[in-house]
Design a protein around this motif. Structure first.
Motif, PDB file in Angstrom:
ATOM      1  N   ILE A  41      -1.105  -5.386  -3.020  1.00 29.65           N
ATOM      2  CA  ILE A  41      -2.685  -5.299  -2.608  1.00 29.65           C
ATOM      3  C   ILE A  41      -2.635  -5.013  -1.100  1.00 29.65           C
ATOM      4  CG2 ILE A  41      -2.527  -7.764  -2.050  1.00 29.65           C
ATOM      5  CD1 ILE A  41      -5.330  -8.123  -2.930  1.00 29.65           C
ATOM      6  N   SER A  42      -3.701  -4.249  -0.831  1.00 28.49           N
ATOM      7  CA  SER A  42      -3.898  -3.791   0.677  1.00 28.49           C
ATOM      8  C   SER A  42      -5.346  -3.905   0.997  1.00 28.49           C
ATOM      9  CB  SER A  42      -3.298  -2.704   0.900  1.00 28.49           C
ATOM     10  OG  SER A  42      -3.934  -1.560   0.083  1.00 28.49           O
ATOM     11  N   ALA A  43      -5.621  -4.136   2.272  1.00 34.24           N
ATOM     12  CA  ALA A  43      -6.935  -4.308   2.775  1.00 34.24           C
ATOM     13  C   ALA A  43      -7.203  -3.789   4.016  1.00 34.24           C
ATOM     14  CB  ALA A  43      -7.559  -5.835   2.721  1.00 34.24           C
ATOM     15  N   THR A  44      -8.335  -2.947   4.504  1.00 34.11           N
ATOM     16  CA  THR A  44      -8.313  -2.617   5.845  1.00 34.11           C
ATOM     17  C   THR A  44     -10.066  -3.245   6.151  1.00 34.11           C
ATOM     18  OG1 THR A  44      -9.493  -0.601   5.022  1.00 34.11           O
ATOM     19  CG2 THR A  44      -7.053  -0.636   5.535  1.00 34.11           C
ATOM     20  N   TYR A  77     -19.409  -0.258  10.135  1.00 32.95           N
ATOM     21  CA  TYR A  77     -18.469  -1.214   9.845  1.00 32.95           C
ATOM     22  C   TYR A  77     -17.822  -0.666   8.369  1.00 32.95           C
ATOM     23  CZ  TYR A  77     -20.638  -4.172  13.159  1.00 32.95           C
ATOM     24  OH  TYR A  77     -21.242  -4.677  14.230  1.00 32.95           O
ATOM     25  N   GLU A  78     -16.482  -0.687   8.417  1.00 32.68           N
ATOM     26  CA  GLU A  78     -15.896  -0.218   7.228  1.00 32.68           C
ATOM     27  C   GLU A  78     -14.793  -1.283   6.720  1.00 32.68           C
ATOM     28  OE1 GLU A  78     -14.461   3.590   7.800  1.00 32.68           O
ATOM     29  OE2 GLU A  78     -16.436   4.401   8.359  1.00 32.68           O
ATOM     30  N   TRP A  79     -14.945  -1.479   5.266  1.00 30.42           N
ATOM     31  CA  TRP A  79     -13.943  -2.200   4.561  1.00 30.42           C
ATOM     32  C   TRP A  79     -13.470  -1.643   3.484  1.00 30.42           C
ATOM     33  CZ3 TRP A  79     -18.754  -3.593   6.054  1.00 30.42           C
ATOM     34  CH2 TRP A  79     -19.895  -4.012   4.930  1.00 30.42           C
ATOM     35  N   GLY A  86      -9.461  -1.096  14.313  1.00 26.64           N
ATOM     36  CA  GLY A  86      -9.535  -1.350  12.592  1.00 26.64           C
ATOM     37  C   GLY A  86      -8.127  -2.303  12.584  1.00 26.64           C
ATOM     38  N   ILE A  87      -7.851  -3.072  11.570  1.00 29.34           N
ATOM     39  CA  ILE A  87      -6.878  -3.716  11.128  1.00 29.34           C
ATOM     40  C   ILE A  87      -6.552  -3.727   9.698  1.00 29.34           C
ATOM     41  CG2 ILE A  87      -7.089  -5.546  13.256  1.00 29.34           C
ATOM     42  CD1 ILE A  87      -8.099  -7.264  11.209  1.00 29.34           C
ATOM     43  N   GLY A  88      -5.571  -3.831   9.241  1.00 32.02           N
ATOM     44  CA  GLY A  88      -5.045  -3.600   7.635  1.00 32.02           C
ATOM     45  C   GLY A  88      -4.052  -4.482   7.636  1.00 32.02           C
ATOM     46  N   MET A  89      -3.796  -4.694   6.114  1.00 34.84           N
ATOM     47  CA  MET A  89      -2.505  -5.565   5.757  1.00 34.84           C
ATOM     48  C   MET A  89      -2.238  -4.953   4.104  1.00 34.84           C
ATOM     49  SD  MET A  89      -3.929  -7.255   2.769  1.00 34.84           S
ATOM     50  CE  MET A  89      -2.791  -8.657   2.544  1.00 34.84           C
ATOM     51  N   ASP A  90      -0.896  -5.153   4.146  1.00 36.55           N
ATOM     52  CA  ASP A  90      -0.502  -4.687   2.607  1.00 36.55           C
ATOM     53  C   ASP A  90       0.561  -5.763   2.253  1.00 36.55           C
ATOM     54  OD1 ASP A  90       2.307  -3.008   2.522  1.00 36.55           O
ATOM     55  OD2 ASP A  90       1.217  -2.745   4.513  1.00 36.55           O
ATOM     56  N   TRP A  91       0.639  -6.068   1.038  1.00 37.33           N
ATOM     57  CA  TRP A  91       1.191  -7.141   0.547  1.00 37.33           C
ATOM     58  C   TRP A  91       1.728  -7.057  -0.951  1.00 37.33           C
ATOM     59  CZ3 TRP A  91      -1.131 -12.586  -1.040  1.00 37.33           C
ATOM     60  CH2 TRP A  91       0.085 -13.734  -1.297  1.00 37.33           C
ATOM     61  N   ASP A  92       3.159  -6.846  -1.061  1.00 34.55           N
ATOM     62  CA  ASP A  92       3.636  -6.651  -2.075  1.00 34.55           C
ATOM     63  C   ASP A  92       3.898  -8.136  -2.880  1.00 34.55           C
ATOM     64  OD1 ASP A  92       4.408  -4.068  -2.074  1.00 34.55           O
ATOM     65  OD2 ASP A  92       6.086  -4.465  -0.816  1.00 34.55           O
ATOM     66  N   LEU A  93       2.655  -8.486  -3.764  1.00 33.89           N
ATOM     67  CA  LEU A  93       2.736  -9.710  -4.486  1.00 33.89           C
ATOM     68  C   LEU A  93       3.967  -9.855  -5.153  1.00 33.89           C
ATOM     69  CD1 LEU A  93      -1.003  -9.483  -5.640  1.00 33.89           C
ATOM     70  CD2 LEU A  93       0.019 -10.674  -3.624  1.00 33.89           C
ATOM     71  N   THR A  94       4.618  -8.899  -6.104  1.00 34.83           N
ATOM     72  CA  THR A  94       5.650  -8.941  -6.622  1.00 34.83           C
ATOM     73  C   THR A  94       6.322  -7.432  -6.693  1.00 34.83           C
ATOM     74  OG1 THR A  94       4.656  -7.843  -8.905  1.00 34.83           O
ATOM     75  CG2 THR A  94       4.365 -10.450  -8.569  1.00 34.83           C
ATOM     76  N   PRO A  95       7.409  -7.161  -7.182  1.00 29.30           N
ATOM     77  CA  PRO A  95       8.113  -5.900  -6.890  1.00 29.30           C
ATOM     78  C   PRO A  95       7.016  -4.738  -7.515  1.00 29.30           C
ATOM     79  CG  PRO A  95       9.694  -7.532  -7.715  1.00 29.30           C
ATOM     80  CD  PRO A  95       8.484  -8.197  -7.672  1.00 29.30           C
ATOM     81  N   ARG A  96       6.177  -5.120  -8.263  1.00 31.95           N
ATOM     82  CA  ARG A  96       5.362  -4.164  -9.244  1.00 31.95           C
ATOM     83  C   ARG A  96       3.896  -4.349  -8.807  1.00 31.95           C
ATOM     84  NH1 ARG A  96       8.278  -1.660 -12.880  1.00 31.95           N
ATOM     85  NH2 ARG A  96      10.210  -2.776 -13.595  1.00 31.95           N
ATOM     86  N   ASP A  97       3.504  -5.404  -8.030  1.00 35.99           N
ATOM     87  CA  ASP A  97       2.046  -5.541  -7.539  1.00 35.99           C
ATOM     88  C   ASP A  97       1.958  -5.517  -6.080  1.00 35.99           C
ATOM     89  OD1 ASP A  97       0.567  -6.450 -10.284  1.00 35.99           O
ATOM     90  OD2 ASP A  97       2.615  -7.375 -10.434  1.00 35.99           O
TER      91      ASP A  97
END
Length: 828
Positions: free
Chosen positions: A333-336, A382-384, A320-331
């Motif tokens: 988004i993450s994906a796997t 497959y999972e996402w 698996g691979i994944g990411m997480d991203w702090d768009l702003t200090p309050r927002d």
């Protein structure tokens, strides 16, 4: 009835204790110190942190408190003066706040978030370690930290589960939570189609080295899916959110198991990536077995004796691979995205003797033959997933949307041939293929709204769609031509669709300033239809389930907590329960699914007490009652002749899944750990429950029995980089609706040595090394038949593990003493 009387009396005593403790507290209008404790790395609240208040000059302890489940704390009735506040929690670096002043001009000090840094990180090339608890008790769950379990390093998920409080694992890898096998398994908090076919295979294909921790939720709240009358087990896989590039490599080899895992993570600023790959193989092993089945009717008695062996292998991998991203200090988004593959193969043979006697004991026939079988299974998926979370300015207010979907492709196959011995001729044969597709899609929305002091409202909704397509192609041997011909009557096809719509509402608040209460209601509406090859489309009856839950919790300043909870759960029949595929690989013992199963309903009442001591000792005791209606269990019936399509089977046992009636369990679980000085630590886990089964099946009758499990673990820290562990476990025999499953004993020892500044380690493990086999005897009784099965399962194993951690983590340095990182009010 006596159980409930005692429970009610204990509850009343519990509430009276709260009232008394509050009445003894003087309501003096003096100072207050408050704040929140969070993890410096993740920002998550650290619950149950110890906060102590000392005088600045004399270093005299004045007051203390334990943070609540949200990491919040409040010291009240503090006299005027200058103080030092100490924040301490196992596994984190201690922080001291100096020069905290309360006087007539400033009666209240409110800290900004107190950020505790983990004591088990690498900072600028220097490794800092601290003793982290193996078991963590939280308000709604128990957490087992796998990284502290040395003896499971070369094993798989089931080896870890064997040591977790309230969980029992039998010799075949079947898992029970407080005596119930209907468990909702999650991976990283999400469902997976992997668990829809063969849970045992999946759990025995996940390397223990890939597991960060395991969460045990015996009384889930309204936010959780209602599925699983036994509760929830959430397997958290390893991830690293530290800044920089980091990795972990683990390789194991042995006489029975081989596995490996690689984890990589990279984080820069507000963006992070992580990935993993893990694989596992169970090497070829041979199980010896023999069966003695007796059956009778009005005029004859039949006896089947079967003696044989079976070779088995299993392997699989996950990635698996994944990411997480702090768009702003309050927002955020993450994906796997994950891909998984598992398979197993077994081949076997057996010699059989069938004896037939009349009602006065005269032998009518004696038939000897031989059977050869082969079974294969594989699945890949497959999972996402995609998640979005928004934190608002108001502390504790947040909103999240979660989407995940998984597609599984499953394939089962068997073939069998039966031979007469004199002369050696094939008189029966068949093979079957069972491909299947499964999709599960989930969309979930959650919202949390603080309503005031100590009051939090949570609400949300979820939609789940399940789709299953299963085909069974059966071919029968034509002994005249020697060809295998397609059987239209035994082959089957099913298309199954189910939608579940859910909504929940829960509220948590404090009562009498001491009692934490969280209560909620979840409503799940499910609708389904199934299209079968021979019967056509069937619209199953819709089901609306209202699932309440409530938790009362009281935390005391001396590390004690007492909790009373109630929850209702449901168990809907799943793919493996309903699959119409007829497994006739052993024509004398046939298994199939049941499309007419009703959902199982379970009610759970639990009372628990936990405490920890300054020397590191911990005690957790739990009393529970669980009652299940329409309990789903395996059920076997015997038939002198049984017709499937155009084939007639003789002297055959048919096993399927049935709603056997009602089951009531009364039990207790005790977990305790005790360190002896700085080197030796002892841990024990004891479970005991009384089971009553009230069946409405033809074999009928009520069944009652006592089940228990006990294990003892010992770990000895030889030096700062060397540890030795040993564990012994005994599971008593277990009753089910038709008989008794066998007891067994399991033990192991392990040794681990760390080197290269603790970045690398090797470990040696040995399991059941005194005996090659574990001997198992199973008894099964039904209308007009009895079955006794004996198995000798190879369980002795030796293993070697190598682990290496690499990379460099970067944290903002949290000094142990901080003078100027709180609200300036009240500081000199």
């Amino acid at each position: 009835m006596n159980f409930f009387k005692r429970l009610i009396a204990f509850t009343l005593l519990f509430l009276l204790t709260i009232f008394y403790s509050q009445a003894q507290t003087a309501n003096r209008a003096t100072g207050k110190i408050s704040g929140r404790i969070v993890d410096a790395q993740t920002g998550d609240p650290i619950q149950y942190t110890t906060i102590r208040l000392f005088t600045q000059d004399q270093n005299k302890l004045v007051n203390g408190v334990i943070a609540d489940s949200k990491g919040l704390f409040k010291l009240t009735n503090v006299p005027d003066g200058k103080y030092k506040v100490v924040f301490d929690f196992l596994g984190y670096q201690k922080i001291e706040k100096l020069n905290v002043v309360l006087n007539k001009n400033n009666r209240s000090v409110a800290f900004d978030d107190i950020k505790l840094a983990s004591s088990q990180t690498t900072l600028q090339g220097v490794t800092i370690t601290a003793k982290k608890q193996l078991i963590e008790n939280k308000i709604d769950k128990m957490v087992y930290n796998t990284e502290k379990d040395v003896s499971s390093l070369t094993g798989v998920a089931t080896d870890v589960l064997k040591k977790v409080p309230q969980i029992a694992v039998d010799i075949d890898g079947n898992v029970e939570l407080q005596g119930n096998s209907n468990i909702r398994f999650l991976i990283d908090g999400k469902p997976s189609v992997l668990f829809g076919s063969n849970i045992t295979d999946v759990l025995q294909s996940i390397p223990a080295s890939q597991i960060q921790n395991i969460e045990i939720i015996t009384s889930p709240g309204a936010k959780y899916d209602a599925e699983g009358t036994g509760g929830i087990i959430n397997i958290i896989l390893k991830k690293n959110k530290a800044i920089g590039f980091n990795g972990n490599l683990s390789l194991s080899t042995g006489t029975r198991l081989e596995n490996g895992s690689l984890n990589l993570s990279m984080r820069h600023g507000n963006f992070g990536l992580h990935g993993f790959f893990s694989g596992n193989a169970q090497l070829l092993s041979t199980t010896l077995s023999n069966m003695d089945r007796k059956s009778e009717d009005a005029t004859t008695t039949s006896r089947l004796l079967q003696n044989g062996s079976n070779d088995f292998t299993r392997d699989g991998y996950q990635s698996g691979i994944g990411m997480d991203w702090d768009l702003t200090p309050r927002d955020n988004i993450s994906a796997t995205v994950n891909y998984n593959y598992f398979e197993n193969t077994s081949t076997g043979s057996a010699n059989r003797q069938t004896l037939l006697h009349d009602d006065v004991g005269i032998q009518l026939s004696d038939i000897n033959d031989q059977i050869f079988t082969s079974n294969k299974f594989h699945q890949y998926s497959y999972e996402w997933g995609l998640n979005y979370k928004r934190k608002f300015k108001k502390e504790g207010q947040d909103f999240e949307i979660l989407f995940n979907s998984s597609d599984g492709n499953k394939y089962s196959y068997y073939d069998q041939t039966q031979n007469h011995l004199m002369p050696m001729t094939i008189y029966n044969g068949s093979y079957a293929r069972n491909p299947g597709l499964q999709n599960e899609t989930n969309l979930e929305v959650n919202y949390v709204q603080p309503l005031g002091k100590d009051v939090v409202l949570e609400t949300g909704a979820k939609m789940t769609h399940d789709k299953i397509n299963s085909t069974s192609d059966v071919y029968l041997l034509n002994t005249t031509t020697g060809d295998y011909e397609y059987s239209t009557t035994q082959s089957s096809l099913v298309h199954y669709n189910r939608n579940v719509y859910a909504g929940y509402l829960s509220i948590s608040f404090k009562l009498f300033k001491a009692l934490d209460i969280k209560t909620g209601l979840r409503d799940e509406y499910s609708e389904a239809n199934a299209d079968f090859l021979h019967t056509g489309l069937i619209n199953l009856k819709p089901l609306n389930s209202v699932v309440p839950s409530i938790v009362f919790s009281r935390t005391f300043e001396d590390h004690q907590n007492i909790k009373l909870s109630y929850s209702r759960r449901i168990q809907r029949p799943d793919y493996r329960d309903m699959n119409p595929f007829i497994d006739a690989s052993d024509p004398k013992n046939i298994s199939t699914g049941n499309q007419n199963l009703r959902p199982e309903i379970g009610d759970k009442l639990e009372l628990s007490y936990s405490t920890s001591f300054n020397n590191g000792s911990n005690i957790n005791a739990t009393l529970f009652y669980r009652g299940n209606k329409d309990d789903i269990q395996s059920y076997t019936q015997f038939y002198p002749t049984y017709k499937i399509g155009d084939s007639t089977y003789t002297n055959v046992a048919i096993s399927t899944r049935e709603n056997i009636g009602r089951e009531d369990n009364y039990g207790v679980n005790l977990f305790a750990s005790y360190p002896i000085k700085d080197k030796l630590e002892l841990r024990t886990n004891i479970s005991f429950f009384d089971r009553y089964i009230h069946t409405g099946l033809p074999s009928g009758g009520d069944i009652h029995g006592i089940n228990y499990r006990a294990n003892l673990n010992a770990s000895y820290q030889v030096s700062s980089n060397m540890i030795v562990e040993a564990m012994g476990n005994f599971n008593s025999s277990r009753l089910n609706a038709q008989g008794k499953m066998p007891s067994f004993t399991y033990y192991n020892v392990a040794f681990r040595k760390q080197f290269l500044k603790k970045k690398a380690s090797f470990a040696l493990t040995a399991n059941n090394f005194f005996d090659k086999y574990v001997n198992m005897k199973t008894n099964l009784t039904g209308t007009n038949f009895t079955i006794v099965n004996y198995r000798q399962m190879p369980f002795r194993s030796f293993g070697f593990n190598f682990t290496y951690k690499f990379g460099k983590m970067e944290f903002k340095n949290e000094h142990k003493t901080e003078d100027n990182q709180m609200n300036p009010s009240g500081i000199e």
